[in-house]
Scaffold this motif. Sequence first.
Motif, PDB file in Angstrom:
ATOM      1  N   ARG A   1       0.870  -1.179   0.000  1.00  0.00           N
ATOM      2  CA  ARG A   1       0.000   0.000   0.000  1.00  0.00           C
ATOM      3  C   ARG A   1       0.902   1.222   0.000  1.00  0.00           C
ATOM      4  O   ARG A   1       1.968   1.209   0.616  1.00  0.00           O
ATOM      5  CB  ARG A   1      -0.875   0.007   1.242  1.00  0.00           C
ATOM      6  CG  ARG A   1      -1.938  -1.070   1.214  1.00  0.00           C
ATOM      7  CD  ARG A   1      -2.609  -1.167   2.582  1.00  0.00           C
ATOM      8  NE  ARG A   1      -3.685  -2.130   2.565  1.00  0.00           N
ATOM      9  CZ  ARG A   1      -3.529  -3.450   2.689  1.00  0.00           C
ATOM     10  NH1 ARG A   1      -2.330  -3.965   2.828  1.00  0.00           N
ATOM     11  NH2 ARG A   1      -4.565  -4.255   2.667  1.00  0.00           N
TER      12      ARG A   1
ATOM     13  N   ARG B   1      -6.827  -1.408  -0.583  1.00  0.00           N
ATOM     14  CA  ARG B   1      -6.313  -2.596  -1.278  1.00  0.00           C
ATOM     15  C   ARG B   1      -4.824  -2.440  -1.539  1.00  0.00           C
ATOM     16  O   ARG B   1      -4.342  -1.326  -1.739  1.00  0.00           O
ATOM     17  CB  ARG B   1      -7.030  -2.763  -2.610  1.00  0.00           C
ATOM     18  CG  ARG B   1      -8.507  -3.065  -2.474  1.00  0.00           C
ATOM     19  CD  ARG B   1      -9.149  -3.378  -3.829  1.00  0.00           C
ATOM     20  NE  ARG B   1      -8.555  -2.670  -4.946  1.00  0.00           N
ATOM     21  CZ  ARG B   1      -9.054  -1.569  -5.513  1.00  0.00           C
ATOM     22  NH1 ARG B   1     -10.154  -1.036  -5.040  1.00  0.00           N
ATOM     23  NH2 ARG B   1      -8.461  -1.004  -6.539  1.00  0.00           N
ATOM     24  N   PRO B   2      -4.086  -3.556  -1.579  1.00  0.00           N
ATOM     25  CA  PRO B   2      -2.694  -3.467  -1.986  1.00  0.00           C
ATOM     26  C   PRO B   2      -2.597  -2.822  -3.371  1.00  0.00           C
ATOM     27  O   PRO B   2      -3.519  -2.912  -4.169  1.00  0.00           O
ATOM     28  CB  PRO B   2      -2.235  -4.922  -2.023  1.00  0.00           C
ATOM     29  CG  PRO B   2      -3.143  -5.615  -1.068  1.00  0.00           C
ATOM     30  CD  PRO B   2      -4.468  -4.905  -1.207  1.00  0.00           C
TER      31      PRO B   2
ATOM     32  N   THR C   1      -2.610   0.247  -4.010  1.00  0.00           N
ATOM     33  CA  THR C   1      -3.386   1.475  -4.119  1.00  0.00           C
ATOM     34  C   THR C   1      -2.642   2.595  -3.416  1.00  0.00           C
ATOM     35  O   THR C   1      -1.864   2.364  -2.488  1.00  0.00           O
ATOM     36  CB  THR C   1      -4.779   1.339  -3.478  1.00  0.00           C
ATOM     37  OG1 THR C   1      -4.627   0.992  -2.098  1.00  0.00           O
ATOM     38  CG2 THR C   1      -5.621   0.306  -4.175  1.00  0.00           C
TER      39      THR C   1
ATOM     40  N   MET D   1      -3.127   5.593  -1.016  1.00  0.00           N
ATOM     41  CA  MET D   1      -4.123   6.016  -0.048  1.00  0.00           C
ATOM     42  C   MET D   1      -3.904   7.462   0.374  1.00  0.00           C
ATOM     43  O   MET D   1      -2.793   7.974   0.301  1.00  0.00           O
ATOM     44  CB  MET D   1      -4.064   5.106   1.174  1.00  0.00           C
ATOM     45  CG  MET D   1      -4.412   3.663   0.853  1.00  0.00           C
ATOM     46  SD  MET D   1      -4.097   2.547   2.236  1.00  0.00           S
ATOM     47  CE  MET D   1      -5.105   3.264   3.502  1.00  0.00           C
TER      48      MET D   1
END
Length: 132
Positions: A44, A83-84, A86, A88
């Motif tokens: 992430r 989600r991995p 992504t 953020m």
Amino acid sequence: MSGYPEKVSRHAFADPGFRPAADGAPDVTVWDFSGKGPEGTAPRQLRCHETVTALARRPGPAGHLASGGHNGTIALWCAPAGRPQTQMSPVRELDGHGSAVAALAWAGPHLLIAAWRDGRVRACGVPSRNAL
């Protein structure tokens, strides 16, 4: 793990034992070490600062991190969310100063101590884990 565009200077665990977080780019990279580990997985990316200058994990199992930036801002994160692979955004940003954040430290689960390079120090009250 390799591929960071800059030298990794700060490291903190996003939760006890499973998600190490590191700088080394404008993003804070959070790897998932649960299960078989991070090999072959995507991390992430937490982005708020042009340059990360401080990183600290909030006490407790929620996976909260605080990061500080060169521009004086402080961001609060729920690192296991999303989600991995992504990018953020922070769940909350705290008012900062024009000087770079030099250090962050938690004094219990509701008080974040921040120090800036110009010598200012401030205790910031942070809401409960559920209120973030």
